[in-house]
Design a protein around this motif. Structure first.
Motif, PDB file in Angstrom:
ATOM      1  N   LEU A 111      77.220  92.536  56.861  1.00  0.00           N
ATOM      2  CA  LEU A 111      77.351  93.794  57.608  1.00  0.00           C
ATOM      3  C   LEU A 111      76.086  94.646  57.507  1.00  0.00           C
ATOM      4  O   LEU A 111      75.692  95.303  58.487  1.00  0.00           O
ATOM      5  CB  LEU A 111      78.563  94.593  57.087  1.00  0.00           C
ATOM      6  CG  LEU A 111      79.939  93.960  57.341  1.00  0.00           C
ATOM      7  CD1 LEU A 111      81.040  94.780  56.688  1.00  0.00           C
ATOM      8  CD2 LEU A 111      80.197  93.783  58.839  1.00  0.00           C
ATOM      9  N   ARG A 112      75.453  94.590  56.359  1.00  0.00           N
ATOM     10  CA  ARG A 112      74.246  95.397  56.208  1.00  0.00           C
ATOM     11  C   ARG A 112      73.118  94.860  57.076  1.00  0.00           C
ATOM     12  O   ARG A 112      72.314  95.628  57.629  1.00  0.00           O
ATOM     13  CB  ARG A 112      73.827  95.434  54.733  1.00  0.00           C
ATOM     14  CG  ARG A 112      72.537  96.229  54.484  1.00  0.00           C
ATOM     15  CD  ARG A 112      72.668  97.640  55.003  1.00  0.00           C
ATOM     16  NE  ARG A 112      71.383  98.324  54.981  1.00  0.00           N
ATOM     17  CZ  ARG A 112      71.110  99.406  55.686  1.00  0.00           C
ATOM     18  NH1 ARG A 112      72.037  99.908  56.524  1.00  0.00           N
ATOM     19  NH2 ARG A 112      69.941 100.002  55.600  1.00  0.00           N
ATOM     20  N   ARG A 113      73.010  93.507  57.205  1.00  0.00           N
ATOM     21  CA  ARG A 113      71.958  92.930  58.036  1.00  0.00           C
ATOM     22  C   ARG A 113      72.133  93.370  59.502  1.00  0.00           C
ATOM     23  O   ARG A 113      71.163  93.499  60.236  1.00  0.00           O
ATOM     24  CB  ARG A 113      71.975  91.406  57.926  1.00  0.00           C
ATOM     25  CG  ARG A 113      71.278  90.892  56.673  1.00  0.00           C
ATOM     26  CD  ARG A 113      71.045  89.406  56.745  1.00  0.00           C
ATOM     27  NE  ARG A 113      72.310  88.663  56.672  1.00  0.00           N
ATOM     28  CZ  ARG A 113      72.831  88.191  55.548  1.00  0.00           C
ATOM     29  NH1 ARG A 113      72.204  88.383  54.394  1.00  0.00           N
ATOM     30  NH2 ARG A 113      73.969  87.533  55.566  1.00  0.00           N
ATOM     31  N   GLU A 114      73.371  93.582  59.892  1.00  0.00           N
ATOM     32  CA  GLU A 114      73.631  94.057  61.253  1.00  0.00           C
ATOM     33  C   GLU A 114      73.669  95.587  61.332  1.00  0.00           C
ATOM     34  O   GLU A 114      74.008  96.148  62.388  1.00  0.00           O
ATOM     35  CB  GLU A 114      74.958  93.484  61.758  1.00  0.00           C
ATOM     36  CG  GLU A 114      74.954  91.962  61.848  1.00  0.00           C
ATOM     37  CD  GLU A 114      76.293  91.420  62.279  1.00  0.00           C
ATOM     38  OE1 GLU A 114      77.196  92.252  62.543  1.00  0.00           O
ATOM     39  OE2 GLU A 114      76.452  90.182  62.332  1.00  0.00           O
ATOM     40  N   LYS A 115      73.334  96.240  60.195  1.00  0.00           N
ATOM     41  CA  LYS A 115      73.292  97.695  60.082  1.00  0.00           C
ATOM     42  C   LYS A 115      74.631  98.334  60.446  1.00  0.00           C
ATOM     43  O   LYS A 115      74.713  99.396  61.064  1.00  0.00           O
ATOM     44  CB  LYS A 115      72.196  98.273  60.983  1.00  0.00           C
ATOM     45  CG  LYS A 115      70.790  97.793  60.650  1.00  0.00           C
ATOM     46  CD  LYS A 115      69.762  98.460  61.515  1.00  0.00           C
ATOM     47  CE  LYS A 115      68.369  97.949  61.224  1.00  0.00           C
ATOM     48  NZ  LYS A 115      67.952  98.163  59.867  1.00  0.00           N
ATOM     49  N   LEU A 116      75.709  97.644  60.018  1.00  0.00           N
ATOM     50  CA  LEU A 116      77.041  98.172  60.290  1.00  0.00           C
ATOM     51  C   LEU A 116      77.586  98.995  59.124  1.00  0.00           C
ATOM     52  O   LEU A 116      78.626  99.668  59.272  1.00  0.00           O
ATOM     53  CB  LEU A 116      78.009  97.031  60.610  1.00  0.00           C
ATOM     54  CG  LEU A 116      77.673  96.226  61.888  1.00  0.00           C
ATOM     55  CD1 LEU A 116      78.642  95.083  62.045  1.00  0.00           C
ATOM     56  CD2 LEU A 116      77.700  97.152  63.102  1.00  0.00           C
ATOM     57  N   ILE A 117      76.954  98.909  57.950  1.00  0.00           N
ATOM     58  CA  ILE A 117      77.361  99.720  56.797  1.00  0.00           C
ATOM     59  C   ILE A 117      76.129 100.361  56.199  1.00  0.00           C
ATOM     60  O   ILE A 117      74.999  99.893  56.391  1.00  0.00           O
ATOM     61  CB  ILE A 117      78.076  98.877  55.732  1.00  0.00           C
ATOM     62  CG1 ILE A 117      77.164  97.764  55.193  1.00  0.00           C
ATOM     63  CG2 ILE A 117      79.387  98.302  56.265  1.00  0.00           C
ATOM     64  CD1 ILE A 117      77.742  97.016  54.037  1.00  0.00           C
ATOM     65  N   ALA A 118      76.346 101.397  55.453  1.00  0.00           N
ATOM     66  CA  ALA A 118      75.241 102.124  54.821  1.00  0.00           C
ATOM     67  C   ALA A 118      74.767 101.375  53.584  1.00  0.00           C
ATOM     68  O   ALA A 118      75.511 100.591  52.977  1.00  0.00           O
ATOM     69  CB  ALA A 118      75.702 103.527  54.447  1.00  0.00           C
TER      70      ALA A 118
END
Length: 350
Positions: free
Chosen positions: A127-134
């Motif tokens: 999710l972070r790689r897709e910038k979906l979470i902080a």
């Protein structure tokens, strides 16, 4: 009257002394040159069996004269303290084993939590790689994963401590069980009971004697040889034993020669006094021979022991090894037991 009796007994005593001297001289004269021999008594090795711990005698399972095997229980002691220590050690072992079970259950739970934490952290990375979470959420998931790993390591350490406690408790149980087993007095070797020294109900201290056993394989005769003879005797020399009560010639070897003389005068100055010096020599029948005749060779049987002083001398025909027949030995032993039973007082039981 007393003076008259004394004068009458004096010649009789002189005659008896002369007869004894004559018999001794005759016996010594019968020993060929190159050999030494004298009278002796058969001896069986005695072994005292004692209690290792204090306790009250509960049962005595053998009697005097009984043949026993190695490891056979001779007597049983009742010791409440040893039984209590065994029960306490077993209870401690049970608690330690339960602690191990709890630790293993905790490990399984921590492994499951670690699996979930790894899965959630991997999902957070995606999710972070897709910038979906902080970034803070990713950091929180990483901390949760590290916490789960530390919790698993702690649970494994608890299990290791529990396993060590189990090993210690098992050692305590073994020690207590050994103590309880030692309350059973066992025969250290196969032999025959000579003396029964404890009875039921008797309270024994630690180290008290319970039985005296005779080792039928350790049979010997102690003879006394004069100075001029013992100087030619060495340990390992060939010997023979002839008993008055058994028509046989037993092989033997010299197993001991005393370093100090006995029957020694206070001051040895003349040749006649030196002739009084006597040395104790032990002649031992080989164990493999003695064990073939259990019950036949008895302590106290009188006879003569002969030692070969010169290795190149051949044994006389009368001293050639001649052992009893096994069948005849068994019959004699059975006859002796039957005779003993026939003279047993009425009402007496073993």
């Amino acid at each position: 009257m007393k003076r008259w009796m004394g004068w009458l007994l004096l010649p009789l005593a002189l005659v008896l002394a002369g007869v004894a001297v004559w018999f001794n001289l005759k016996a010594e004269a019968g020993v060929p040159e190159g050999f030494g021999g004298t009278n002796g008594r058969l001896e069986l090795q005695r072994l005292d069996v004692a209690s290792l711990y204090a306790g009250r005698v509960e049962r005595v399972l053998v009697d005097e004269g009984d043949a026993v095997e190695a490891g056979q229980v001779l007597a049983a002691l009742a010791g409440t303290q040893s039984a209590s220590r065994l029960a306490a050690a077993q209870a401690e072992l049970g608690r330690a084993q339960e602690a191990v079970l709890r630790a293993e259950a905790g490990i399984r739970a921590q492994r499951e939590q670690l699996r979930v934490a790894r899965m959630e952290y991997g999902h957070a990375l995606d999710l972070r790689r897709e910038k979906l979470i902080a970034p803070a959420e990713l950091t929180r998931r990483r901390a949760a994963l590290e916490g789960a790993q530390a919790a698993l390591e702690s649970a494994e350490a608890v299990r290791a401590e529990a396993l060590a406690a189990v090993r210690q408790a098992e050692a305590g149980v073994r020690a207590a069980a050994d103590t309880e087993a030692d309350m059973q007095i066992r025969a250290p070797l196969a032999g025959r009971v000579e003396y029964r020294l404890a009875e039921p109900g008797q309270v024994l201290a630690a180290g008290s004697r319970v039985m005296t056993l005779l080792d039928p394989t350790d049979v010997s005769m102690a003879v006394f040889l004069p100075t001029d003879t013992v100087g030619q005797v060495q340990v390992g020399d060939e010997a023979r034993i002839v008993l008055d009560a058994i028509d046989a010639v037993w092989p033997a070897t010299v197993s001991f020669v005393a370093a100090d003389a006995q029957f020694t005068p206070k001051y040895v100055e003349t040749a006649s006094e030196r002739e009084k010096l006597m040395y104790r020599v032990r002649l031992r029948i080989p164990a493999e021979v003695a064990q073939q005749y259990p019950g036949l060779l008895k302590g106290g049987m009188v006879g003569r022991g002969y030692v070969r002083l010169q290795a190149d001398r051949a044994w006389p025909a009368d001293w050639t090894v001649r052992l009893p027949q096994a069948g005849a030995t068994a019959r004699r032993a059975g006859d002796a037991q039957a005779a003993a039973a026939s003279v047993q007082p009425a009402g007496e039981t073993r």
